[in-house]
Structures are given as structure tokens and as C-alpha cells.
Design a protein around this motif. Structure first.
Motif, short mmCIF file in Angstrom:
data_model
loop_
_atom_site.label_atom_id
_atom_site.label_comp_id
_atom_site.label_asym_id
_atom_site.label_seq_id
_atom_site.Cartn_x
_atom_site.Cartn_y
_atom_site.Cartn_z
N GLN A 1 -4.50 -2.97 -0.52
CA GLN A 1 -3.71 -4.18 0.13
C GLN A 1 -4.03 -4.49 1.67
O GLN A 1 -3.93 -5.60 2.06
CB GLN A 1 -2.36 -3.78 -0.07
N GLY A 2 -4.47 -3.40 2.23
CA GLY A 2 -4.96 -3.55 3.64
C GLY A 2 -6.02 -4.26 3.95
O GLY A 2 -6.09 -5.21 4.63
N ARG A 3 -6.98 -4.19 2.92
CA ARG A 3 -8.34 -4.92 3.09
C ARG A 3 -7.98 -6.39 2.39
O ARG A 3 -8.46 -7.31 3.18
CB ARG A 3 -9.35 -4.27 2.09
N PHE B 1 -10.22 -7.46 -3.86
CA PHE B 1 -9.29 -6.31 -3.57
C PHE B 1 -8.04 -6.56 -4.37
O PHE B 1 -7.40 -5.43 -4.73
CB PHE B 1 -9.20 -6.42 -2.12
N ALA B 2 -7.63 -7.54 -4.61
CA ALA B 2 -6.27 -7.91 -5.22
C ALA B 2 -6.56 -7.37 -6.54
O ALA B 2 -5.64 -6.75 -7.25
CB ALA B 2 -5.79 -9.18 -4.98
N VAL B 3 -7.76 -7.83 -7.45
CA VAL B 3 -8.06 -7.61 -8.60
C VAL B 3 -8.24 -5.95 -8.73
O VAL B 3 -7.60 -5.19 -9.74
CB VAL B 3 -9.20 -8.00 -9.10
N MET B 4 -8.87 -5.17 -7.81
CA MET B 4 -8.95 -3.65 -7.64
C MET B 4 -7.46 -3.27 -7.73
O MET B 4 -7.22 -2.26 -8.42
CB MET B 4 -9.60 -3.32 -6.55
N ALA B 5 -6.72 -3.75 -6.96
CA ALA B 5 -5.30 -3.31 -6.67
C ALA B 5 -4.43 -3.48 -8.05
O ALA B 5 -3.65 -2.45 -8.45
CB ALA B 5 -4.59 -4.02 -5.51
#
Ligand SMILES: Nc1ncnc2c1ncn2[C@@H]1O[C@H](COP(=O)(O)OP(=O)(O)OP(=O)(O)O)[C@@H](O)[C@H]1O
Ligand SMILES: [Mg+2]
Lengths: 214, 231
Positions: B225-227, B153-157
């Protein structure tokens, strides 16, 4: 022949000597209760045996085969599996967590499935299959972690305070599972203070005190 | 009053599906999307290795990535312009003032964001992830893959942030794209041109689109970021 034989094991953090153990012999089919006060080095000891932490080591052998001290984890995992006090579940699914080691060993999906179901049933976590792993309670995480280890049929299981911080019910469930794993085919080493686990029958007591193991 | 009128006219243009306007928006989105597709794999790999391996030159590389992060987009545009111009080392490829040149430029701009955000995400990953993978018998490459999956998820962000940076920048797009109508004219270069001609309607319409994209991006980031922070 010992399952694992460690000679000349010393661990210090900077100036401070944590423990100095001349010989530690762990037998297959035996279970061990590792006790000692807070900070006596129980966690560190288990992590060294799993190869997750370095130490000064004279020699290690496993099933009679000498293992270079720096290769304990690469050579012995997953025959030796360590469980964190608070196990980390990967953010996939409960089933994928349980299947992880088999997948890493290259087992095909179709072959894994029945084993995963069996291990989940054993640990009583079938009904949790569709819940995000990070939402599970401490006891449920511990049970999933036990299933994730047991499915690999490890020769040696290193459990770090598996029942600490759990409520009564969860402690009994987890202790029950651990009791089942202490059989003739496994060597289970448990760091614990839990009276529930201290009653484990035929368990060998190991105590870390004043930097020595007795 | 004029602003209100122009805005109303701009909205009408957008709703009417004005071909030129939507063509410009399409150029922006396409270029940025391709740039991200190209930049993400090497940037994520670099970020991962900088975070998880210790090797000589590591600190230098980290500083280099952080410096690139702060480099003005026009400077990247200038360097790329000189490389691609007819007298430059890659002049024979005739890339200057093409969409390909814009894609290259935006990929270079997105790269340090992706690498730096992956780096900090992997550095922040729980040490138990790698330990658990290893003790369950994972080889180094699988351990790495598992760590990357844990920070997905951080990479997607990071990708969303990178998209936000490149779609809203003008310096590099203008210099290596050249703002050619129907080819390399994108949202930001069109806004600059229309405004300089004193024609605000199209500029406002594109500005609205850019703001909507920015809002969507920030909404997406908040979700991601929530995820990522939910464990
Ligand atoms: N990386 C480290 N650097 C310095 N000191 C450390 C490090 N890791 C552990 N220690 C110290 O080593 C000692 C033993 O830690 P360890 O976690 O093994 O103890 P423990 O017996 O498991 O304690 P507890 O009962 O609280 O779990 C502690 O005093 C701890 O502060
Ligand atoms: Mg401990």
C-alpha cells in the motif's frame, strides 16, 4: 489545405454553452497560442481536438480526409498528441515512458533504443533515467512528456499550459523545447498565459472569449 | 501455567522440524497458493471489466461480487460439498475430501476479494492514465494493460488479502477437505481437531504459525500500500 479543419464546433456542459466555433483551421508549420480567461474552455478545446472529449461537431477533416467525430482519437493518435497540464508519467521508468508510443506502434526494442536515447538527450532528461518517474519535479515531468510526444514525430501537438506552475528555470527549459518543436513540420497549439511563450515568433493568436474563438 | 508449558512445548515441536506438523503447514500453504494462482487471472479480468466498461448487467455483477464477499465460508463449503458428493452433479469426479476440492473451494473464496479489490483499484486509477495511453496511440487492449500495470501494487495487495482470507478460514476446508491426516489436514482443521481432543500443544504450535503468517501478510500489505500510494 489545412492540417486540421473543424466546422460547427459546439461544446456545452448542461445548459451552459462553453463555446460555439463556426470554423477552426489549423495549418501545418504554424503555431498557435490559445488564450482566454479561467474557465473559458482552453483545456476543453484541446481535449476535443485530441479526441479525448466529446462535443457537437459538424465535421472534422485531417490532411483533407474526413474523420467521424467519434473517432478522432482512434484515427488521429499519435499523429495528434495531447499533453496534460500536469503530465502523467507511467510508473515504469523514464526511458519506458519515452518509448511508450513507439512500443504501441509495434517498433522492435532494438530499433527503439537509439531513438529513445536521442529524445531523452533532446529533452535533457538522460540523467533522470534511473529515478522513479513519480519522484520527478513538475518541470522534469513536462520535459519527459515532451520527449515522449516528440519521439512520435506528431503532425500536431496540443499543449495545455505547459509552463504553468513551474519555477523560472524550469519554465525557460520547457519553453526552449517547445520553441524547437514549432518548426515547419509541426502544428503546435499551446494554451497559455505565459509571457515567455507569448513571444513565440509568428505564432497565431487564438482567443476564447464570450463563447467565441477569435 | 499450563498455557506457558504448552507454548514452550509447541515452540520445541516447531523448531525440531516435526514432520507431521510441517506437513500440515505445507498442505495449507500449497492449497492456498494454488487457489490464488487459479483465481487471480479471471478475478482480475472481471474486476477490470467491471471498473472500466459500461454494459448491461454491470451493476448486478458488482452486487453479486460484493455478496460473494460476505458469504460465510461454510456456506460455500456446503454448496461445494453437495456438488462434489457422490450423488451430486460432479460426484463421478471423486473430488470430495481431496486437496483438489480444497483448492477449488479456496479459489472460490479468494475470487470475490480479488475481483472487488481490483475493481476499486481500477476505478480509482487516474483518468490521465488511459488518456495518455490513447493519445500516444495505444490500442484499447494496450490502454487496458497500461491501466492494470499502474495498479499492479493494488492487485498484489488484493492477492495478499485473498491469501490471508483463505489460509485462515476453516469452514470450507473442513467440509470439502474432510481433515484427513496426511492428505487434507491443514492448519485450521488440525487446530480444531487437536483442541477438541484436549491436546493443546500442536494446536498452539499451529496457531503460532498462523499468527506469524497473518503478521507477515499484514506487513506485506502495508509495504504494497505504501508503494501504491506513493505517487
Ligand atoms: N466535465 C465537466 N462538467 C461540467 N463542467 C465542466 C466539465 N469540464 C469542464 N467544465 C467547465 O467548463 C469550463 C471550461 O473548463 P476548461 O478547463 O476547459 O477551462 P480553461 O480555459 O482550461 O480554464 P483554466 O485557465 O482554469 O485552465 C469550466 O467552467 C469548467 O468548470
Ligand atoms: Mg485549463
Amino acid at each position: 489545405m489545412s492540417l486540421m479543419l473543424v466546422r460547427g464546433l459546439r461544446k456545452s456542459f448542461g445548459e451552459r454553452l462553453l463555446f460555439d466555433v463556426a470554423e477552426l483551421a489549423l495549418q501545418s508549420g504554424s503555431s498557435y497560442l490559445l488564450t482566454g480567461g479561467n474557465g473559458s474552455g482552453k483545456t476543453t478545446m484541446l481535449r476535443i481536438l485530441a479526441g479525448l472529449e466529446t462535443a457537437q461537431i459538424g465535421s472534422v477533416s485531417f490532411e483533407g480526409v474526413t474523420i467521424p467525430a467519434g473517432e478522432i482519437c482512434t484515427q488521429l493518435s499519435p499523429r495528434v498528441v495531447y499533453l496534460h497540464q500536469h503530465p502523467y508519467l507511467f510508473s515504469s521508468s523514464v526511458a519506458a515512458n519515452v518509448a511508450y508510443g513507439l512500443k504501441a506502434a509495434g517498433m522492435a526494442h532494438a530499433k527503439r533504443e537509439a531513438l529513445v536515447r536521442e529524445a531523452m538527450t533532446w529533452a535533457g532528461v538522460n540523467h533522470l533515467a534511473h529515478i522513479a518517474p513519480h519522484k520527478l519535479s513538475g518541470g522534469e515531468k513536462q520535459r519527459v512528456a515532451l520527449a515522449r510526444a516528440r519521439i512520435l514525430n506528431p503532425k500536431m501537438l496540443l499543449l495545455d499550459e505547459p509552463t504553468a506552475n513551474l519555477d523560472e528555470e524550469a519554465r525557460r527549459q520547457v519553453a526552449g523545447l517547445i520553441r524547437q518543436m514549432c518548426d515547419n513540420n509541426h502544428c503546435v497549439v499551446i494554451a497559455t498565459h505565459d509571457p515567455e511563450l507569448m513571444t513565440l515568433k509568428d505564432a497565431v493568436q487564438l482567443r476564447l472569449e464570450n463563447a467565441a474563438l477569435r | 501455567m499450563e498455557l506457558l508449558q504448552s507454548t514452550a512445548e509447541a515452540l520445541r515441536l516447531l523448531m525440531a522440524g516435526d514432520a507431521e506438523l510441517w506437513g500440515i503447514i505445507f498442505v495449507s500453504v500449497k492449497v492456498c497458493f494454488l487457489a490464488l494462482v487459479i483465481a487471480t487471472p479471471p478475478a482480475v479480468l472481471l474486476g477490470f471489466f467491471l471498473a472500466s466498461r459500461i454494459f448491461p448487467g454491470r451493476r448486478v455483477l458488482i452486487v453479486a461480487v460484493q455478496t460473494l464477499l460476505a458469504l460465510p465460508t461454510v456456506v460455500i463449503g456446503l454448496i461445494l460439498y453437495m456438488l462434489l458428493s457422490r450423488q451430486g452433479p460432479f460426484g463421478s469426479m471423486h473430488l470430495l475430501f481431496t486437496q483438489q476440492a480444497m483448492v477449488i473451494g479456496e479459489a472460490i473464496l479468494a475470487f470475490p476479494i480479488l475481483a472487488a479489490l481490483t475493481l476499486s483499484a481500477v476505478q480509482a486509477v487516474d483518468p490521465r492514465v488511459a488518456e495518455t495511453a490513447r493519445t500516444l496511440g495505444a490500442k484499447p487492449w494496450r490502454t487496458s494493460l497500461t491501466m492494470l500495470l499502474e495498479v499492479r501494487f493494488a492487485v498484489m495487495a488484493a492477492m495478499v488479502s485473498g491469501f490471508g482470507r483463505v489460509i485462515s478460514e476453516i469452514g470450507c476446508a473442513m467440509m470439502v477437505g474432510g481433515n484427513i491426516a496426511g492428505v487434507t489436514r491443514n492448519i485450521t482443521t488440525a487446530i480444531a481437531l487437536e483442541t477438541s481432543k484436549g491436546e493443546f500443544v500442536e494446536g498452539i504450535a499451529l496457531g503460532i504459525v498462523l499468527v506469524i503468517i497473518a503478521l507477515t501478510i499484514n506487513f506485506g500489505l502495508a509495504l504494497l500500500q505504501g508503494r501504491g500510494g506513493s505517487r
